[in-house]
Structures are given as structure tokens and as C-alpha cells.
Motif scaffolding. Structure first.
Motif, PDB file in Angstrom:
ATOM      1  N   ALA A  86       0.854  -1.286   0.074  1.00  0.00           N
ATOM      2  CA  ALA A  86       0.100   0.008   0.045  1.00  0.00           C
ATOM      3  C   ALA A  86       0.979   1.237  -0.136  1.00  0.00           C
ATOM      4  N   ASN A 104      -3.607   1.998  -3.445  1.00  0.00           N
ATOM      5  CA  ASN A 104      -4.605   1.463  -2.522  1.00  0.00           C
ATOM      6  C   ASN A 104      -5.809   0.862  -2.955  1.00  0.00           C
ATOM      7  N   HIS A 108      -5.290  -2.810  -5.079  1.00  0.00           N
ATOM      8  CA  HIS A 108      -6.303  -3.669  -4.421  1.00  0.00           C
ATOM      9  C   HIS A 108      -7.009  -4.774  -5.509  1.00  0.00           C
ATOM     10  N   SER A 128      -6.483  -3.493   6.022  1.00  0.00           N
ATOM     11  CA  SER A 128      -7.286  -2.216   5.871  1.00  0.00           C
ATOM     12  C   SER A 128      -6.674  -1.440   7.156  1.00  0.00           C
ATOM     13  N   SER A 129      -7.277  -0.537   7.698  1.00  0.00           N
ATOM     14  CA  SER A 129      -6.634   0.362   8.571  1.00  0.00           C
ATOM     15  C   SER A 129      -7.881   0.749   9.625  1.00  0.00           C
ATOM     16  N   LYS A 158      -8.575   3.327   1.794  1.00  0.00           N
ATOM     17  CA  LYS A 158      -8.560   1.747   2.301  1.00  0.00           C
ATOM     18  C   LYS A 158     -10.147   1.376   2.590  1.00  0.00           C
ATOM     19  N   ARG A 180      -8.405  -4.559   9.990  1.00  0.00           N
ATOM     20  CA  ARG A 180      -8.008  -3.073  10.387  1.00  0.00           C
ATOM     21  C   ARG A 180      -6.909  -2.961  11.361  1.00  0.00           C
TER      22      ARG A 180
END
Length: 323
Positions: A86, A104, A108, A128-129, A158, A180
Motif C-alpha cells: 500500500a 491502494n 487492491h 485495511s486500517s 482503505k 483493520r
């Protein structure tokens, strides 16, 4: 088992790849060696991985359709993908927004298409985040919370990846788990992250900047705990038509000024502090509800900052002296 790990020369990617290799898996590591930060650090991480017979490195960009689809054709025995590549950094997304959408979002999508071309895709696990929670004030953050108000472009990319994954699970039955991540730190971390920036400034005699007097809180999570959680999830494939989204954090919310205090002790130096208001890209607090990942794979983060920060500081001092 053959696992394709993207972002293998990255901070989390190296630790995940090492953990996979340690248990005897074959790992195909993909990384474009972006110049976003010092490539020497990325090459040093790769050197650790290349010491394992089961590791193969492919230098390529995950947003390069031809390269990734060709790789999928060359590696038909790959049954699992851990997609960690990313463009990181919340604040840098204000400087170069195009890089975030390219890496990102497009990256993806390309990796999902590559997964579809593998003969047998058991599980696609991706990063993810916690940033997707935006300015959410309900604590701890739970996967059921609304995430439609991102406060940075990084967060928006994200969240976009999560939605694309949802559609691919619905359309193609691709087993997927999105993780996440919450404020990961530890040895081999990135130079643009707070622990490195703080340590470098403290040792160089420069002041560090703390937002709102360091009262912001973060769910600091040690990278080895993260790697263990990634592998635990990887081993529990999601149903093809029911993709998962899971928090992976330490389930502790710590003030940034406390983080700095522990770092000062570990380095044996006192920081000079400049106080400044919190920027619009930063939230007041992050705090992970980890009940779902705990129920799935027994995830149990064990590393407090009192243990993890000295381990980061020891590594950082060694790196600063030349490895």
C-alpha cells in the motif's frame, strides 16, 4: 503451502513473511521498492527474508496488471494471498493523492483479479486500517460501527478497498478477510512513523511535536502480535460469500505523551516538546474492539508499550549505528 505476500519488503510484510517462513511455508514476496522512504531499509528487510530457502522475491508493482496477472499464471500452486502492499502515511495523502488511489485502490483491484486466476484460492487476507473509523467517538471501535465519514484520503482509499472486496465476494465467491490495523510499531518500522521520528529527534537534540499536549490516544500494537494475528486469520478462511472485516489491535488506548515517556526511558534521553493543535487528518483516540478476531483465531496481543518500546529502541539504536 505457498503464500503470496505483497509488500514483503515493508514493515508488517517482512514480519508476516518471516513468520510464515519460520513455520515452513513457501513465500513469494512482492514489492516495488518504492522510494517513499529509504530503500536501503527495504533491502535490509529483504536480506533477512532471502536468507530462507523458501523465499522468492519478485520486484513488481501491485497496480501493474500485466505483472500481477502474469505472476498468478507462473505460480499456480499459490493458494493464499496476504496483500499488505500500500501507499502508507495519512499526511502524505495531502501531498500526493494520486499515489494513494493508484496503490491502494487500483492495486487492491489488480490483486483481486490475480487471486481469481489462481487455480485454488483458499483465502485472500488484506490490510485495511483503523483510519476508516474516521472521527468516530464511540469507543472501542467495533466492526459494526459506521465508517462512511473518513477524515483523510488514505482512509477513504482503505474503505474503498473494503467495498471492492465486498463486491468480489458477492460476485465471485472469493474468500476474504480484511484486517483493520491499529497503530503498529516495533523493530524494522518505517521512518515516517512516530516512534522513529520521535527517537531520531530525541537522539539528535531536536524538539518533537506533540498534538494537543500529547493527550491524543492510540491503540499501539506491537508488530509481532500483529504478525501472529495475521497468520491466525489466514488459517481460518472466510466463507466465499461472506467476507470478514476484523479489527487487529492491542485493545489498550494509551496517551501519546505516555508513549514518549517510555521511549525517553528506553533511549536514556529527555525530549524537548513543542505543543501544537491537532491537525484535521488526526483523530482524538483509537481503541480496538478485538472480540471478533479473538473468537475466530484466539488472537491475544501480549506486548505492552513498556515491553515493546524498549525492543523498538534497541533495534533503532543498532540501525542508527549502521546495522
Amino acid at each position: 503451502m505457498t503464500v503470496l505476500v505483497t509488500g514483503a519488503a515493508g514493515f508488517i510484510g517482512m514480519h508476516v513473511a518471516e513468520s510464515l517462513l519460520a513455520r515452513g511455508e513457501r513465500v513469494i514476496g512482492v514489492d516495488n521498492l518504492s522510494t517513499y522512504y529509504d530503500v536501503r531499509l527495504k533491502r535490509a528487510r529483504l536480506a533477512r527474508l532471502e536468507g530462507h530457502a523458501g523465499f522468492t522475491f519478485v520486484q513488481a508493482d501491485v497496480s501493474d496488471r500485466e505483472a500481477m496477472l502474469s505472476l498468478a499464471e507462473r505460480e499456480p500452486d499459490a493458494t493464499r494471498i496476504v496483500h499488505l502492499a500500500a501507499q502508507p502515511g495519512v499526511r502524505h495523502s495531502l501531498v500526493d493523492p494520486y499515489a494513494y488511489v493508484q496503490a491502494n485502490v487500483m492495486g487492491h483491484l489488480v490483486m483481486l483479479e490475480a487471486a481469481r486466476r489462481l487455480k485454488r484460492m483458499d483465502h485472500f487476507v488484506y490490510a485495511s486500517s483503523s483510519s476508516v473509523y474516521g472521527g468516530n467517538r464511540k469507543l472501542p471501535f467495533a466492526e459494526s460501527d459506521r465508517v462512511d465519514h473518513p477524515v483523510s484520503l488514505y482512509a477513504a482509499t482503505k474503505r474503498s478497498a473494503e467495498l471492492i472486496s465486498e463486491s468480489y465476494a458477492h460476485l465471485f465467491g472469493l474468500p476474504q478477510t480484511g484486517l483493520r490495523f491499529f497503530t503498529v510499531y516495533g523493530p524494522w518500522g518505517r521512518p515516517d512513523m512516530a516512534p522513529w521520528l520521535f527517537a531520531d529527534a530525541i537522539l539528535s537534540g531536536r524538539p518533537i511535536t506533540l498534538y494537543d499536549a500529547g493527550r491524543l490516544k492510540r491503540d499501539f500494537t506491537f508488530v509481532e502480535d500483529i504478525a501472529a494475528g495475521v497468520l491466525g486469520c489466514l488459517d481460518q478462511p472466510a466463507p466465499g460469500n461472506a467476507p470478514r472485516l476484523l479489527n487487529i489491535g492491542n485493545h489498550r488506548s494509551v496517551e501519546v505523551r505516555r508513549f514518549v515517556e517510555v521511549l525517553e526511558t528506553a533511549l536514556g534521553r529527555t525530549a524537548a516538546v513543542v505543543d501544537t493543535p491537532r491537525p484535521a487528518t488526526d483523530v482524538e483516540e483509537t481503541f480496538a474492539d478485538i472480540a471478533a478476531i479473538e473468537a475466530l483465531c484466539g488472537f491475544e496481543p501480549r506486548t505492552s508499550i513498556e515491553v515493546g518500546i524498549p525492543r523498538f529502541a534497541e533495534w533503532y539504536l543498532s540501525w542508527r549505528k549502521g546495522g
